[in-house]
Design a protein around this motif. Structure first.
Motif, PDB file in Angstrom:
ATOM      1  N   UNK A 133     -30.617 -42.971  82.705  1.00  0.00           N
ATOM      2  CA  UNK A 133     -31.910 -42.459  82.223  1.00  0.00           C
ATOM      3  C   UNK A 133     -32.704 -43.559  81.516  1.00  0.00           C
ATOM      4  N   UNK A 134     -32.041 -44.399  80.753  1.00  0.00           N
ATOM      5  CA  UNK A 134     -32.730 -45.507  80.099  1.00  0.00           C
ATOM      6  C   UNK A 134     -33.349 -46.456  81.110  1.00  0.00           C
ATOM      7  N   UNK A 135     -32.604 -46.777  82.153  1.00  0.00           N
ATOM      8  CA  UNK A 135     -33.123 -47.659  83.205  1.00  0.00           C
ATOM      9  C   UNK A 135     -34.279 -47.000  83.957  1.00  0.00           C
ATOM     10  N   UNK A 136     -34.137 -45.723  84.276  1.00  0.00           N
ATOM     11  CA  UNK A 136     -35.192 -45.005  84.984  1.00  0.00           C
ATOM     12  C   UNK A 136     -36.485 -44.994  84.165  1.00  0.00           C
ATOM     13  N   UNK A 137     -36.373 -44.794  82.856  1.00  0.00           N
ATOM     14  CA  UNK A 137     -37.548 -44.781  81.999  1.00  0.00           C
ATOM     15  C   UNK A 137     -38.165 -46.177  81.878  1.00  0.00           C
ATOM     16  N   UNK A 138     -37.334 -47.208  81.832  1.00  0.00           N
ATOM     17  CA  UNK A 138     -37.857 -48.582  81.777  1.00  0.00           C
ATOM     18  C   UNK A 138     -38.633 -48.909  83.052  1.00  0.00           C
ATOM     19  N   UNK A 139     -38.123 -48.505  84.194  1.00  0.00           N
ATOM     20  CA  UNK A 139     -38.821 -48.729  85.466  1.00  0.00           C
ATOM     21  C   UNK A 139     -40.144 -47.965  85.469  1.00  0.00           C
ATOM     22  N   UNK A 140     -40.133 -46.724  85.005  1.00  0.00           N
ATOM     23  CA  UNK A 140     -41.362 -45.931  84.934  1.00  0.00           C
ATOM     24  C   UNK A 140     -42.394 -46.617  84.042  1.00  0.00           C
ATOM     25  N   UNK A 141     -41.984 -47.094  82.886  1.00  0.00           N
ATOM     26  CA  UNK A 141     -42.918 -47.770  81.971  1.00  0.00           C
ATOM     27  C   UNK A 141     -43.451 -49.057  82.593  1.00  0.00           C
ATOM     28  N   UNK A 142     -42.586 -49.796  83.271  1.00  0.00           N
ATOM     29  CA  UNK A 142     -42.987 -51.042  83.924  1.00  0.00           C
ATOM     30  C   UNK A 142     -44.036 -50.764  85.014  1.00  0.00           C
ATOM     31  N   UNK A 190     -34.814 -39.016  75.923  1.00  0.00           N
ATOM     32  CA  UNK A 190     -36.257 -39.283  75.817  1.00  0.00           C
ATOM     33  C   UNK A 190     -36.970 -39.245  77.162  1.00  0.00           C
ATOM     34  N   UNK A 191     -36.251 -39.183  78.261  1.00  0.00           N
ATOM     35  CA  UNK A 191     -36.878 -39.098  79.574  1.00  0.00           C
ATOM     36  C   UNK A 191     -37.490 -37.705  79.723  1.00  0.00           C
ATOM     37  N   UNK A 192     -38.726 -37.653  80.157  1.00  0.00           N
ATOM     38  CA  UNK A 192     -39.482 -36.398  80.218  1.00  0.00           C
ATOM     39  C   UNK A 192     -38.777 -35.312  81.022  1.00  0.00           C
ATOM     40  N   UNK A 193     -38.195 -35.664  82.153  1.00  0.00           N
ATOM     41  CA  UNK A 193     -37.579 -34.645  83.002  1.00  0.00           C
ATOM     42  C   UNK A 193     -36.071 -34.501  82.764  1.00  0.00           C
ATOM     43  N   UNK A 200     -30.250 -45.154  69.790  1.00  0.00           N
ATOM     44  CA  UNK A 200     -30.131 -44.582  71.130  1.00  0.00           C
ATOM     45  C   UNK A 200     -31.207 -43.532  71.342  1.00  0.00           C
ATOM     46  N   UNK A 201     -31.808 -43.540  72.539  1.00  0.00           N
ATOM     47  CA  UNK A 201     -32.855 -42.562  72.876  1.00  0.00           C
ATOM     48  C   UNK A 201     -32.558 -41.819  74.178  1.00  0.00           C
ATOM     49  N   UNK A 202     -31.575 -42.266  74.897  1.00  0.00           N
ATOM     50  CA  UNK A 202     -31.305 -41.704  76.223  1.00  0.00           C
ATOM     51  C   UNK A 202     -29.884 -41.165  76.298  1.00  0.00           C
ATOM     52  N   UNK A 203     -29.695 -40.200  77.190  1.00  0.00           N
ATOM     53  CA  UNK A 203     -28.371 -39.608  77.370  1.00  0.00           C
ATOM     54  C   UNK A 203     -27.430 -40.511  78.148  1.00  0.00           C
ATOM     55  N   UNK A 204     -28.006 -41.454  78.895  1.00  0.00           N
ATOM     56  CA  UNK A 204     -27.178 -42.326  79.725  1.00  0.00           C
ATOM     57  C   UNK A 204     -27.925 -43.620  80.014  1.00  0.00           C
ATOM     58  N   UNK A 205     -27.195 -44.597  80.476  1.00  0.00           N
ATOM     59  CA  UNK A 205     -27.807 -45.859  80.892  1.00  0.00           C
ATOM     60  C   UNK A 205     -28.757 -45.607  82.061  1.00  0.00           C
TER      61      UNK A 205
END
Length: 175
Positions: free
Chosen positions: A158-167, A134-137, A151-156
Motif C-alpha cells: 500500500x505504501x508503494x502504491x500510494x507513492x506511485x499514485x503521488x508521483x 492512509x491509502x484512500x481505497x 507508519x501510515x500504511x498497512x503494508x509495504x
C-alpha cells in the motif's frame, strides 16, 4: 512457545484475525496456535462469534479520534477481559504471566491477551501506534512497530502504491 504479552505479538494476531477473518472455529484455533497461542480448552463455534464481536470492539480502539478516547475504550476492554496477573506453567514448558483466569473459552482468552497486549503496545511505544491505512481505497488497520513511529500504511504494497499514485499525480500536474 507462548505469545509474549509484553511484545507486539498479540496485536499482530488481532490484526491478522481482523484483516483475514477465519470462517470456522477450527481455523480460528489453528491461526491462534500458528501464532504461538497455547490453547488448553476445547474450541467451540461460540468462540468464533465471540472473537468477532471482541475484534469489532477492538477496532473502536484503533479508530479512536484521540489518545484520551483510545485509552477509555481500551480500559473498557481491559475491564471486561482481565484478571489479576498470575504465573502459570499450564503447558509444562515454562513459567509465564497470564492476565486471565484459567479455563476461559478461547474467545475470552483472546480478549484478555489482545487487550493487555494492546495496552502494553500503546503504553510502551506511544498512543498513536494504531491506525488505518492512509491509502484512500484501503481501510485495513495496522499497528505501528516501526523504529520512527511514523507508519501510515498497512503494508509495504500500500505504501508503494500510494507513492506511485503521488508521483503520477505530480507528473500530470507538471505537464
Amino acid at each position: 512457545m507462548h505469545i509474549n504479552p509484553y511484545g507486539e505479538e498479540p496485536v499482530r494476531l488481532a490484526l491478522d484475525l481482523v484483516n483475514d477473518p477465519p470462517p470456522t472455529a477450527a481455523l480460528l484455533a489453528a491461526r491462534c496456535a500458528d501464532a504461538g497461542f497455547v490453547i488448553d480448552v476445547p474450541v467451540r463455534d461460540e468462540d468464533l462469534a465471540g472473537t468477532a464481536a471482541f475484534l469489532t470492539d477492538w477496532l473502536g480502539v484503533v479508530d479512536a479520534p484521540d489518545d484520551t478516547t483510545r485509552a477509555a475504550r481500551l480500559n473498557t476492554l481491559l475491564a471486561r477481559a482481565s484478571a489479576h496477573p498470575r504465573l502459570t506453567d499450564h503447558a509444562g514448558d515454562g513459567w509465564h504471566v497470564h492476565y486471565r483466569d484459567p479455563g476461559l473459552p478461547l474467545a475470552a482468552a483472546l480478549r484478555a491477551l489482545v487487550s493487555v497486549g494492546t495496552a502494553l503496545h500503546l503504553a510502551g511505544r506511544g498512543m498513536h501506534r494504531l491506525g488505518r491505512c492512509a491509502v484512500t481505497d484501503c481501510d485495513r488497520p495496522y499497528a505501528d512497530t516501526s523504529r520512527t513511529g511514523r507508519q501510515r500504511y498497512c503494508s509495504v504494497a500500500c505504501g508503494n502504491r500510494d507513492a506511485v499514485r503521488r508521483h503520477r499525480s505530480r507528473r500530470a500536474t507538471a505537464s
